[in-house]
Design an enzyme around this catalytic site. Structure first.
Site, PDB file in Angstrom:
ATOM      1  N   THR A   1      -1.015  85.096   6.062  1.00 21.64           N
ATOM      2  CA  THR A   1      -0.332  86.287   6.577  1.00 21.64           C
ATOM      3  C   THR A   1       1.103  85.985   6.992  1.00 21.64           C
ATOM      4  O   THR A   1       1.384  84.937   7.577  1.00 21.64           O
ATOM      5  CB  THR A   1      -1.104  86.854   7.781  1.00 21.64           C
ATOM      6  OG1 THR A   1      -2.461  87.084   7.394  1.00 21.64           O
ATOM      7  CG2 THR A   1      -0.496  88.153   8.261  1.00 21.64           C
TER       8      THR A   1
ATOM      9  N   PRO B   1       4.910  87.696   8.781  1.00 19.65           N
ATOM     10  CA  PRO B   1       5.355  88.713   9.740  1.00 19.65           C
ATOM     11  C   PRO B   1       5.658  90.068   9.104  1.00 19.65           C
ATOM     12  O   PRO B   1       5.398  91.113   9.698  1.00 19.65           O
ATOM     13  CB  PRO B   1       6.616  88.095  10.353  1.00 19.65           C
ATOM     14  CG  PRO B   1       6.431  86.626  10.207  1.00 19.65           C
ATOM     15  CD  PRO B   1       5.687  86.443   8.914  1.00 19.65           C
TER      16      PRO B   1
ATOM     17  N   GLU C   1      -8.999  89.439   8.522  1.00 17.75           N
ATOM     18  CA  GLU C   1      -9.707  89.199   7.246  1.00 17.75           C
ATOM     19  C   GLU C   1      -9.791  90.470   6.401  1.00 17.75           C
ATOM     20  O   GLU C   1     -10.755  90.692   5.668  1.00 17.75           O
ATOM     21  CB  GLU C   1     -11.122  88.642   7.496  1.00 17.75           C
ATOM     22  CG  GLU C   1     -11.133  87.310   8.215  1.00 17.75           C
ATOM     23  CD  GLU C   1     -11.261  86.122   7.284  1.00 17.75           C
ATOM     24  OE1 GLU C   1     -11.337  86.328   6.069  1.00 17.75           O
ATOM     25  OE2 GLU C   1     -11.278  84.993   7.791  1.00 17.75           O
TER      26      GLU C   1
END
Length: 386
Positions: A125, A127, A368
């Site tokens: 992931t 920002p 997730e």
């Protein structure tokens, strides 16, 4: 797999006792201080929990992914910070290394990962883009001689800044695809903790999971050996899709644990708490609320059992994983809200487990893959597309 065999049941019982006798009495203090529970993690390592799905030749227990899910459920019945530490370290840290790593990489890292002496993290992931992968990915890795040079940042990475974190597996853009595809080439590269140019930010101040480690990471001309490539170049996207499918089953199990923990705590409370001259558990309104909570936990458990069964059989399980994660996270959120309501004012106090459960539940609908993503995946598996 709806009835556990003797081996699975023995594991479940062992972790249940550990969670009740070791974790429950002390975790509230860690939670309040936002402190990482190193001593609990160490004990979990000695029990072999971090190595449950890792083969014995690499220092693991030689079990399977369903065994890990059972452990996650039992831990989360008491506390989700401890459970997510195990989930991220094993499902996101160790399993990609086991599945895609070279023999040299596995020999170097897996024994310590399986023993809980070292934690691995998965850097996906960013920002500016959570669900938007690969389109939102900005982190790059350029091959310069015999080294990868990494630049970019990652967000919300679990286990990335503890004293025992060994590496972060970083997903990065490594160039255009040779076939001219519009989808960029993504590869996964192991970045050991302490590598120059790899900066770990301070811990986030979070709503929940307060005793787990979550950080933002940045990479500035961070050089690691070319041999740190995990698997084949350009296979990073496929690797993390498989990793996330498995991870969703694990998060579903964790969600079921939280949902069941809400039932456990509520059952104790409604027998002890009196109102208008009798225990509140004798009021039908309370009975119906607790009954609904048990139905949610039971149904969600069957969903993740089914997904795990298909996964272990080597059958496609993407749809079942998405269903399990969606049903489980809904059950956790709904049960946490109802348990807090049953406890009344006490449910709003952090000294009671249901207060922690309420704070911990929301992230299960986000991490997730959000609930919206799960619905999208289910629709696609049914043959529907935008």
């Amino acid at each position: 797999m709806h009835r556990l065999n003797d081996e699975y049941e023995a594991l479940r019982k062992t972790v249940e006792e550990f969670a009740r006798d070791v974790v429950a009495p002390v975790i509230g203090d860690y939670y309040e201080r936002c402190a990482f529970p190193y001593d609990i993690v160490s004990q979990m390592g000695r029990m072999g929990l971090f190595g449950l799905p890792i083969p014995e030749e690499y220092g693991g227990m030689g079990g399977d992914y369903f065994a890990l899910c059972l452990a996650l459920e039992e831990l989360a019945r008491v506390d989700s910070s401890v459970a997510i530490t195990l989930e991220a370290a094993t499902s996101l840290g160790a399993m990609p290394l086991y599945r895609y790593g070279s023999e040299e990489q596995k020999a170097e890292w897996l024994p310590d990962l399986a023993a809980g002496r070292t934690l691995g993290a998965f850097g996906l992931t960013e920002p500016g883009g959570g669900t938007d992968v690969p389109g939102g990915m900005r982190t790059t890795a350029v091959l310069d001689g015999d080294a990868w040079v990494i630049n970019g940042s990652k967000a919300f990475i679990t286990n990335s800044g503890t004293d025992i974190t060994g590496f972060v597996a970083v997903a990065a853009l490594t160039g255009p695809r040779e076939d001219g595809s519009a989808t960029p080439e993504i590869s996964t590269i192991l970045v050991p903790s302490g590598t120059p140019g790899f900066t770990v930010s301070k811990k986030y101040s979070k709503v929940g999971w307060s005793a787990s480690d979550t950080r933002e990471l940045s990479f500035t001309d961070c050089r690691v050996p070319a041999a740190n490539l995990l698997g084949d170049r350009g296979r990073g996207y496929a690797q993390f899709l498989r990793t996330l499918d498995e991870g969703r089953v694990a998060i579903a199990a964790l969600s079921v644990g939280l949902a069941q923990g809400c039932v456990d705590e509520s059952l104790r409370y409604v027998k002890e708490r009196h109102a208008f001259g009798m225990p509140i558990g004798r009021y039908q309104a309370i009975q119906f609320k607790v009954a609904d909570m048990e139905v949610r936990a039971h149904t969600a458990r069957l969903a993740y059992y089914h997904a795990a069964e298909k996964m272990l059989a080597g059958e496609p399980f993407k749809k079942e994983a998405a269903i399990a994660k969606l049903v489980g996270s809904n059950a956790a959120m709904d049960n946490a809200r109802d348990a807090t309501q049953i406890f009344g004012g006490y449910g709003f106090m952090n000294e009671y487990p249901v207060g922690r459960f309420y704070r911990d539940a929301k992230i299960l609908e986000i991490g997730e893959g959000t609930s919206e993503v799960q619905r999208m995946l289910i629709a696609r598996q049914l043959g529907l597309s935008a």
